[in-house]
Design a protein around this motif. Structure first.
Motif, PDB file in Angstrom:
ATOM      1  N   ILE A  49       0.859  -1.176   0.000  1.00 58.04           N
ATOM      2  CA  ILE A  49       0.000   0.000   0.000  1.00 58.04           C
ATOM      3  C   ILE A  49       0.897   1.228   0.000  1.00 58.04           C
ATOM      4  CG2 ILE A  49      -1.779   1.300   1.230  1.00 58.04           C
ATOM      5  CD1 ILE A  49      -2.663  -1.339   2.508  1.00 58.04           C
ATOM      6  N   ILE A  50       0.689   2.128  -0.970  1.00 53.75           N
ATOM      7  CA  ILE A  50       1.507   3.338  -1.062  1.00 53.75           C
ATOM      8  C   ILE A  50       0.610   4.529  -1.367  1.00 53.75           C
ATOM      9  CG2 ILE A  50       3.580   2.101  -1.813  1.00 53.75           C
ATOM     10  CD1 ILE A  50       2.978   3.052  -4.673  1.00 53.75           C
ATOM     11  N   GLU A  51       1.175   5.716  -1.169  1.00 55.74           N
ATOM     12  CA  GLU A  51       0.488   6.939  -1.556  1.00 55.74           C
ATOM     13  C   GLU A  51       0.814   7.233  -3.023  1.00 55.74           C
ATOM     14  OE1 GLU A  51      -1.119   7.774   2.286  1.00 55.74           O
ATOM     15  OE2 GLU A  51      -1.347   8.979   0.470  1.00 55.74           O
ATOM     16  N   LYS A  52      -0.101   7.940  -3.683  1.00 55.68           N
ATOM     17  CA  LYS A  52       0.183   8.326  -5.072  1.00 55.68           C
ATOM     18  C   LYS A  52       1.437   9.192  -5.099  1.00 55.68           C
ATOM     19  CE  LYS A  52      -3.090  12.181  -5.015  1.00 55.68           C
ATOM     20  NZ  LYS A  52      -4.340  12.728  -5.615  1.00 55.68           N
ATOM     21  N   ARG A  53       2.144   9.081  -6.183  1.00 58.99           N
ATOM     22  CA  ARG A  53       3.419   9.763  -6.452  1.00 58.99           C
ATOM     23  C   ARG A  53       4.613   9.097  -5.774  1.00 58.99           C
ATOM     24  NH1 ARG A  53      -0.132  14.148  -6.382  1.00 58.99           N
ATOM     25  NH2 ARG A  53       0.175  14.513  -4.153  1.00 58.99           N
ATOM     26  N   GLN A  54       4.362   8.086  -4.930  1.00 57.10           N
ATOM     27  CA  GLN A  54       5.484   7.334  -4.374  1.00 57.10           C
ATOM     28  C   GLN A  54       5.967   6.314  -5.388  1.00 57.10           C
ATOM     29  OE1 GLN A  54       3.939   5.817  -0.576  1.00 57.10           O
ATOM     30  NE2 GLN A  54       5.171   7.339   0.495  1.00 57.10           N
ATOM     31  N   SER A  55       7.083   5.689  -5.090  1.00 57.93           N
ATOM     32  CA  SER A  55       7.616   4.643  -5.961  1.00 57.93           C
ATOM     33  C   SER A  55       7.480   3.288  -5.274  1.00 57.93           C
ATOM     34  CB  SER A  55       9.081   4.923  -6.296  1.00 57.93           C
ATOM     35  OG  SER A  55       9.856   4.909  -5.111  1.00 57.93           O
ATOM     36  N   VAL A  56       7.494   2.242  -6.078  1.00 55.40           N
ATOM     37  CA  VAL A  56       7.345   0.882  -5.552  1.00 55.40           C
ATOM     38  C   VAL A  56       8.068  -0.072  -6.491  1.00 55.40           C
ATOM     39  CG1 VAL A  56       5.156   0.455  -6.779  1.00 55.40           C
ATOM     40  CG2 VAL A  56       5.667  -0.796  -4.660  1.00 55.40           C
ATOM     41  N   ALA A  57       8.535  -1.178  -5.922  1.00 55.03           N
ATOM     42  CA  ALA A  57       9.221  -2.193  -6.741  1.00 55.03           C
ATOM     43  C   ALA A  57       8.733  -3.572  -6.362  1.00 55.03           C
ATOM     44  CB  ALA A  57      10.729  -2.097  -6.551  1.00 55.03           C
ATOM     45  N   PHE A  58       8.622  -4.418  -7.363  1.00 52.18           N
ATOM     46  CA  PHE A  58       8.183  -5.797  -7.175  1.00 52.18           C
ATOM     47  C   PHE A  58       9.295  -6.710  -7.681  1.00 52.18           C
ATOM     48  CE2 PHE A  58       4.381  -3.732  -6.420  1.00 52.18           C
ATOM     49  CZ  PHE A  58       3.809  -3.162  -7.540  1.00 52.18           C
ATOM     50  N   TRP A  59       9.390  -7.847  -7.026  1.00 56.38           N
ATOM     51  CA  TRP A  59      10.447  -8.808  -7.374  1.00 56.38           C
ATOM     52  C   TRP A  59       9.847 -10.139  -7.801  1.00 56.38           C
ATOM     53  CZ3 TRP A  59      11.557 -13.454  -4.811  1.00 56.38           C
ATOM     54  CH2 TRP A  59      12.758 -14.086  -5.187  1.00 56.38           C
ATOM     55  N   CYS A  60      10.490 -10.792  -8.751  1.00 57.88           N
ATOM     56  CA  CYS A  60      10.035 -12.077  -9.248  1.00 57.88           C
ATOM     57  C   CYS A  60      11.220 -13.015  -9.473  1.00 57.88           C
ATOM     58  CB  CYS A  60       9.277 -11.904 -10.562  1.00 57.88           C
ATOM     59  SG  CYS A  60       8.828 -13.466 -11.385  1.00 57.88           S
ATOM     60  N   ASN A  61      11.053 -14.248  -9.014  1.00 57.38           N
ATOM     61  CA  ASN A  61      12.043 -15.299  -9.285  1.00 57.38           C
ATOM     62  C   ASN A  61      11.338 -16.411 -10.059  1.00 57.38           C
ATOM     63  OD1 ASN A  61      13.585 -18.040  -7.810  1.00 57.38           O
ATOM     64  ND2 ASN A  61      14.725 -16.524  -8.953  1.00 57.38           N
ATOM     65  N   PRO A  62      11.672 -16.623 -11.314  1.00 58.86           N
ATOM     66  CA  PRO A  62      10.945 -17.604 -12.136  1.00 58.86           C
ATOM     67  C   PRO A  62      11.355 -19.036 -11.802  1.00 58.86           C
ATOM     68  CG  PRO A  62      12.771 -16.710 -13.366  1.00 58.86           C
ATOM     69  CD  PRO A  62      12.748 -15.984 -12.053  1.00 58.86           C
ATOM     70  N   ILE A  63      10.683 -19.964 -12.432  1.00 59.90           N
ATOM     71  CA  ILE A  63      11.031 -21.370 -12.297  1.00 59.90           C
ATOM     72  C   ILE A  63      12.410 -21.590 -12.927  1.00 59.90           C
ATOM     73  CG2 ILE A  63      10.434 -23.714 -13.076  1.00 59.90           C
ATOM     74  CD1 ILE A  63       7.489 -22.896 -12.791  1.00 59.90           C
ATOM     75  N   SER A  64      13.228 -22.357 -12.245  1.00 58.60           N
ATOM     76  CA  SER A  64      14.587 -22.583 -12.704  1.00 58.60           C
ATOM     77  C   SER A  64      14.607 -23.146 -14.130  1.00 58.60           C
ATOM     78  CB  SER A  64      15.284 -23.569 -11.760  1.00 58.60           C
ATOM     79  OG  SER A  64      16.586 -23.860 -12.218  1.00 58.60           O
ATOM     80  N   GLY A  65      15.413 -22.527 -14.966  1.00 49.65           N
ATOM     81  CA  GLY A  65      15.555 -23.001 -16.336  1.00 49.65           C
ATOM     82  C   GLY A  65      14.598 -22.381 -17.331  1.00 49.65           C
ATOM     83  N   HIS A  66      13.619 -21.623 -16.846  1.00 45.25           N
ATOM     84  CA  HIS A  66      12.676 -20.973 -17.766  1.00 45.25           C
ATOM     85  C   HIS A  66      13.309 -19.715 -18.333  1.00 45.25           C
ATOM     86  CE1 HIS A  66       8.612 -22.860 -16.389  1.00 45.25           C
ATOM     87  NE2 HIS A  66       9.498 -23.761 -16.776  1.00 45.25           N
ATOM     88  N   ALA A  67      13.420 -19.681 -19.653  1.00 41.14           N
ATOM     89  CA  ALA A  67      14.083 -18.571 -20.301  1.00 41.14           C
ATOM     90  C   ALA A  67      13.188 -17.347 -20.445  1.00 41.14           C
ATOM     91  CB  ALA A  67      14.596 -19.000 -21.678  1.00 41.14           C
ATOM     92  N   THR A  68      11.891 -17.561 -20.507  1.00 43.78           N
ATOM     93  CA  THR A  68      10.963 -16.460 -20.777  1.00 43.78           C
ATOM     94  C   THR A  68      10.258 -16.038 -19.491  1.00 43.78           C
ATOM     95  OG1 THR A  68      10.600 -17.458 -22.948  1.00 43.78           O
ATOM     96  CG2 THR A  68       9.143 -15.658 -22.312  1.00 43.78           C
ATOM     97  N   LEU A  69      10.228 -14.733 -19.263  1.00 46.37           N
ATOM     98  CA  LEU A  69       9.596 -14.169 -18.062  1.00 46.37           C
ATOM     99  C   LEU A  69       8.649 -13.071 -18.481  1.00 46.37           C
ATOM    100  CD1 LEU A  69      11.239 -13.398 -14.666  1.00 46.37           C
ATOM    101  CD2 LEU A  69       9.852 -11.644 -15.781  1.00 46.37           C
ATOM    102  N   TYR A  70       7.492 -13.023 -17.843  1.00 48.25           N
ATOM    103  CA  TYR A  70       6.436 -12.069 -18.182  1.00 48.25           C
ATOM    104  C   TYR A  70       5.984 -11.315 -16.921  1.00 48.25           C
ATOM    105  CZ  TYR A  70       5.875 -15.884 -21.633  1.00 48.25           C
ATOM    106  OH  TYR A  70       6.079 -16.884 -22.557  1.00 48.25           O
ATOM    107  N   TRP A  71       5.643 -10.052 -17.097  1.00 49.14           N
ATOM    108  CA  TRP A  71       4.939  -9.279 -16.082  1.00 49.14           C
ATOM    109  C   TRP A  71       3.572  -8.893 -16.646  1.00 49.14           C
ATOM    110  CZ3 TRP A  71       6.138  -8.642 -11.131  1.00 49.14           C
ATOM    111  CH2 TRP A  71       7.473  -8.766 -10.710  1.00 49.14           C
TER     112      TRP A  71
END
Lengths: 114, 116
Positions: free
Chosen positions: A12-34
């Protein structure tokens, strides 16, 4: 086999703030999508990586969204500055590089912008 | 424009009865078709896909889907619904694009409610 991992699960953030999300894919998968999934809608692709290269970012709002996949494994998606309309669930998925292959999804990060 | 339509926001069915969740698509060429399910606070899970061949595709948890090229439909079916099938179901189309890659276009989703 471990699935796609994402963190945080909620933010939960206020507008105009920044945020970051992290993802670790399945091992060996070359393609990653957001994906962005707004309440009541289907997921919409934001960006697709093949290894550490971008193959499609046509629907990524590049004035405020950025993503990277260093070393072709983990990925981060950043929003700066956030707007109210960015409130959504952000899903990460990965797949082996085959056109018929299904995508494997993480649990998502639910972002609320106040 | 290429799109996927799920005409029903919600489908209600009694446990033990057959269920159908509808999907139609509007794309050029021969797309690959997918069904995913989403349970609360969880990511999407793959159910089944149609690539080529037999029009009736069998998938996880007893689900199947029928591809109809003339009607451009890919309806999801199950002969006998369970309460545990209650979830959000998404139809998706995989479209080829430049560079040899594919992208998924999702429908808006259909909420399935199975009542005891």
């Amino acid at each position: 086999e471990a699935g796609v991992a994402q963190s945080p699960r909620y933010k939960i953030i206020e507008k105009r703030q920044s945020v970051a999300f992290w993802c670790n894919p399945i091992s060996g998968h070359a393609t990653l999508y957001w994906y962005q999934q707004i309440l009541g809608q289907g997921p919409k692709l934001l960006i697709q990586f093949q290894n550490n290269g971008v193959v499609d970012d046509s629907q990524l709002p590049k004035d405020r969204f950025s993503a990277e996949r260093l070393k072709g494994v983990d990925s981060t998606l950043k929003i700066q500055p956030a707007k109210l309309e960015d409130s959504a669930v952000y899903l990460c998925a990965s797949s082996p590089r085959t056109p018929q292959g299904e995508q494997f999804f993480g649990p998502g990060t639910r972002l609320t912008v106040l | 424009a290429q799109s996927v339509a799920q005409p029903e926001d919600q489908v209600n069915v009694a446990e033990g009865n057959p269920l159908t969740v509808k999907c139609t698509y509007s794309v050029s060429g021969n797309p690959y078709l997918f069904w995913y399910v989403q349970y609360p606070n969880r990511g999407l899970q793959f159910l089944l896909k149609y690539i080529t061949g037999d029009n009736l595709v069998k998938g996880s948890y007893g689900f199947e889907a029928e591809f109809n090229k003339s009607q451009t439909s890919f309806h999801l079916k199950k002969p006998s619904a369970l309460v545990s099938d209650s979830a959000l179901y998404f139809c998706a189309v995989s479209l080829p694009f430049s560079g040899g890659y594919n992208k998924l276009i999702f429908g808006a989703g259909t909420r399935l409610a199975v009542h005891p």
